[in-house]
Design a protein around this motif. Structure first.
Motif, PDB file in Angstrom:
ATOM      1  N   ASP A 120       0.867  -1.188   0.000  1.00 39.62           N
ATOM      2  CA  ASP A 120       0.000   0.000   0.000  1.00 39.62           C
ATOM      3  C   ASP A 120       0.902   1.237   0.000  1.00 39.62           C
ATOM      4  OD1 ASP A 120      -1.561   2.114   0.570  1.00 39.62           O
ATOM      5  OD2 ASP A 120      -2.661   1.194   2.228  1.00 39.62           O
ATOM      6  N   PRO A 121       0.790   2.112  -1.008  1.00 37.12           N
ATOM      7  CA  PRO A 121       1.690   3.275  -1.086  1.00 37.12           C
ATOM      8  C   PRO A 121       1.481   4.251   0.073  1.00 37.12           C
ATOM      9  CG  PRO A 121      -0.047   3.419  -2.743  1.00 37.12           C
ATOM     10  CD  PRO A 121      -0.164   2.053  -2.124  1.00 37.12           C
ATOM     11  N   ASN A 122       0.288   4.164   0.731  1.00 36.18           N
ATOM     12  CA  ASN A 122       0.064   5.141   1.811  1.00 36.18           C
ATOM     13  C   ASN A 122       0.805   4.750   3.087  1.00 36.18           C
ATOM     14  OD1 ASN A 122      -1.733   6.810   0.410  1.00 36.18           O
ATOM     15  ND2 ASN A 122      -3.308   5.219   0.581  1.00 36.18           N
ATOM     16  N   ARG A 123       1.149   3.474   3.168  1.00 33.09           N
ATOM     17  CA  ARG A 123       1.773   3.016   4.435  1.00 33.09           C
ATOM     18  C   ARG A 123       3.185   3.558   4.501  1.00 33.09           C
ATOM     19  NH1 ARG A 123      -1.460   1.229   7.180  1.00 33.09           N
ATOM     20  NH2 ARG A 123      -3.290   0.068   6.542  1.00 33.09           N
ATOM     21  N   VAL A 124       3.502   4.160   5.648  1.00 35.22           N
ATOM     22  CA  VAL A 124       4.826   4.754   5.828  1.00 35.22           C
ATOM     23  C   VAL A 124       5.606   3.857   6.783  1.00 35.22           C
ATOM     24  CG1 VAL A 124       6.069   6.801   6.593  1.00 35.22           C
ATOM     25  CG2 VAL A 124       3.794   7.049   5.572  1.00 35.22           C
ATOM     26  N   TRP A 125       6.798   3.500   6.406  1.00 39.15           N
ATOM     27  CA  TRP A 125       7.628   2.634   7.278  1.00 39.15           C
ATOM     28  C   TRP A 125       8.620   3.519   8.021  1.00 39.15           C
ATOM     29  CZ3 TRP A 125       5.585  -1.962   7.733  1.00 39.15           C
ATOM     30  CH2 TRP A 125       4.656  -2.377   6.763  1.00 39.15           C
ATOM     31  N   PRO A 126       9.172   3.204   9.136  1.00 33.75           N
ATOM     32  CA  PRO A 126       9.204   1.862   9.716  1.00 33.75           C
ATOM     33  C   PRO A 126       7.958   1.422  10.464  1.00 33.75           C
ATOM     34  CG  PRO A 126      10.741   3.334  10.854  1.00 33.75           C
ATOM     35  CD  PRO A 126      10.005   4.139   9.846  1.00 33.75           C
ATOM     36  N   SER A 127       7.014   2.317  10.783  1.00 34.03           N
ATOM     37  CA  SER A 127       5.948   1.796  11.660  1.00 34.03           C
ATOM     38  C   SER A 127       4.837   1.158  10.822  1.00 34.03           C
ATOM     39  CB  SER A 127       5.366   2.939  12.476  1.00 34.03           C
ATOM     40  OG  SER A 127       4.477   3.675  11.663  1.00 34.03           O
ATOM     41  N   GLY A 128       4.731   1.536   9.581  1.00 32.92           N
ATOM     42  CA  GLY A 128       3.732   0.874   8.740  1.00 32.92           C
ATOM     43  C   GLY A 128       2.356   1.493   8.838  1.00 32.92           C
ATOM     44  N   LEU A 129       2.211   2.609   9.571  1.00 32.24           N
ATOM     45  CA  LEU A 129       0.913   3.283   9.617  1.00 32.24           C
ATOM     46  C   LEU A 129       0.801   4.208   8.411  1.00 32.24           C
ATOM     47  CD1 LEU A 129       1.183   2.457  12.722  1.00 32.24           C
ATOM     48  CD2 LEU A 129      -0.170   4.471  13.186  1.00 32.24           C
ATOM     49  N   THR A 130      -0.430   4.520   8.077  1.00 32.17           N
ATOM     50  CA  THR A 130      -0.595   5.581   7.079  1.00 32.17           C
ATOM     51  C   THR A 130      -0.528   6.911   7.823  1.00 32.17           C
ATOM     52  OG1 THR A 130      -2.971   5.679   7.420  1.00 32.17           O
ATOM     53  CG2 THR A 130      -2.180   4.102   5.779  1.00 32.17           C
ATOM     54  N   THR A 131      -0.261   7.978   7.134  1.00 30.14           N
ATOM     55  CA  THR A 131      -0.186   9.300   7.778  1.00 30.14           C
ATOM     56  C   THR A 131      -1.502   9.633   8.453  1.00 30.14           C
ATOM     57  OG1 THR A 131       1.324   9.947   6.030  1.00 30.14           O
ATOM     58  CG2 THR A 131       0.350  11.719   7.325  1.00 30.14           C
ATOM     59  N   ARG A 132      -2.624   9.228   7.817  1.00 28.87           N
ATOM     60  CA  ARG A 132      -3.938   9.541   8.409  1.00 28.87           C
ATOM     61  C   ARG A 132      -4.102   8.794   9.727  1.00 28.87           C
ATOM     62  NH1 ARG A 132      -8.620   8.004   8.959  1.00 28.87           N
ATOM     63  NH2 ARG A 132      -8.212   5.947   8.054  1.00 28.87           N
ATOM     64  N   GLU A 133      -3.662   7.530   9.751  1.00 32.35           N
ATOM     65  CA  GLU A 133      -3.778   6.752  11.005  1.00 32.35           C
ATOM     66  C   GLU A 133      -2.915   7.382  12.089  1.00 32.35           C
ATOM     67  OE1 GLU A 133      -2.448   3.063   9.522  1.00 32.35           O
ATOM     68  OE2 GLU A 133      -4.442   2.262   9.098  1.00 32.35           O
ATOM     69  N   ALA A 134      -1.704   7.829  11.698  1.00 35.41           N
ATOM     70  CA  ALA A 134      -0.792   8.425  12.684  1.00 35.41           C
ATOM     71  C   ALA A 134      -1.413   9.690  13.261  1.00 35.41           C
ATOM     72  CB  ALA A 134       0.538   8.734  12.020  1.00 35.41           C
ATOM     73  N   GLU A 135      -1.997  10.512  12.392  1.00 40.62           N
ATOM     74  CA  GLU A 135      -2.603  11.766  12.864  1.00 40.62           C
ATOM     75  C   GLU A 135      -3.799  11.459  13.771  1.00 40.62           C
ATOM     76  OE1 GLU A 135      -1.403  14.596  12.492  1.00 40.62           O
ATOM     77  OE2 GLU A 135      -0.090  14.552  10.744  1.00 40.62           O
ATOM     78  N   GLU A 136      -4.570  10.439  13.415  1.00 38.16           N
ATOM     79  CA  GLU A 136      -5.749  10.084  14.207  1.00 38.16           C
ATOM     80  C   GLU A 136      -5.313   9.628  15.594  1.00 38.16           C
ATOM     81  OE1 GLU A 136      -7.989   7.062  12.260  1.00 38.16           O
ATOM     82  OE2 GLU A 136      -9.241   6.669  14.012  1.00 38.16           O
TER      83      GLU A 136
END
Lengths: 78, 52
Positions: free
Chosen positions: B5-21
């Motif tokens: 999934d291009p939205n997933r940001v590593w190393p944690s693997g969350l998407t930016t939206r999930e991180a902000e939430e």
């Protein structure tokens, strides 16, 4: 406050417990420091002395002078 | 959790939206903690010799 992206770097299942644990540790350290450097904290837990800490600096109430009433010796007995 | 999934940001693997939430929740919790702490300090100031 735009640090939300930290959770794309720090794994939240590690970062969140660390953060909350840190806050808890700091709170415990501060409470223990106050407990061991004051008397009123342990005194509060000891209990018993009601209202002692609440009024430490109030000035004592000045009672009205008793000069208004005549001294008994001045008037002869009937 | 699709790995490519291009939205997933590593190393944690969350998407930016999930991180902000998630961070919004943490910020809200911090505000509540702060409010309780302010009340506790006011009570401590009123009922103890602290700062008198």
């Amino acid at each position: 406050m735009n640090e939300g992206k930290i959770w794309t770097v720090v794994n939240p299942s590690v970062g969140v417990p660390l953060f909350l644990g840190g806050v808890t540790a700091i709170a415990l350290i501060v409470h223990f420091a106050i407990l061991s450097h004051t008397t009123w904290f342990s005194g509060y837990w000891q209990g018993g002395a009601r209202g002692m800490a609440a009024a430490p600096v109030t000035a004592p109430a000045v009672t009205a002078p008793a000069a208004a009433t005549p001294t008994p010796a001045a008037t002869p007995a009937p | 959790m699709a790995d490519n999934d291009p939205n997933r940001v590593w190393p944690s693997g969350l998407t930016t939206r999930e991180a902000e939430e998630l961070h919004d929740g943490l910020k809200q919790g911090t505000r509540i903690f702060g409010a309780i702490a302010v009340i506790a300090h006011i009570l401590a100031f009123m009922n103890t010799p602290w700062l008198h």
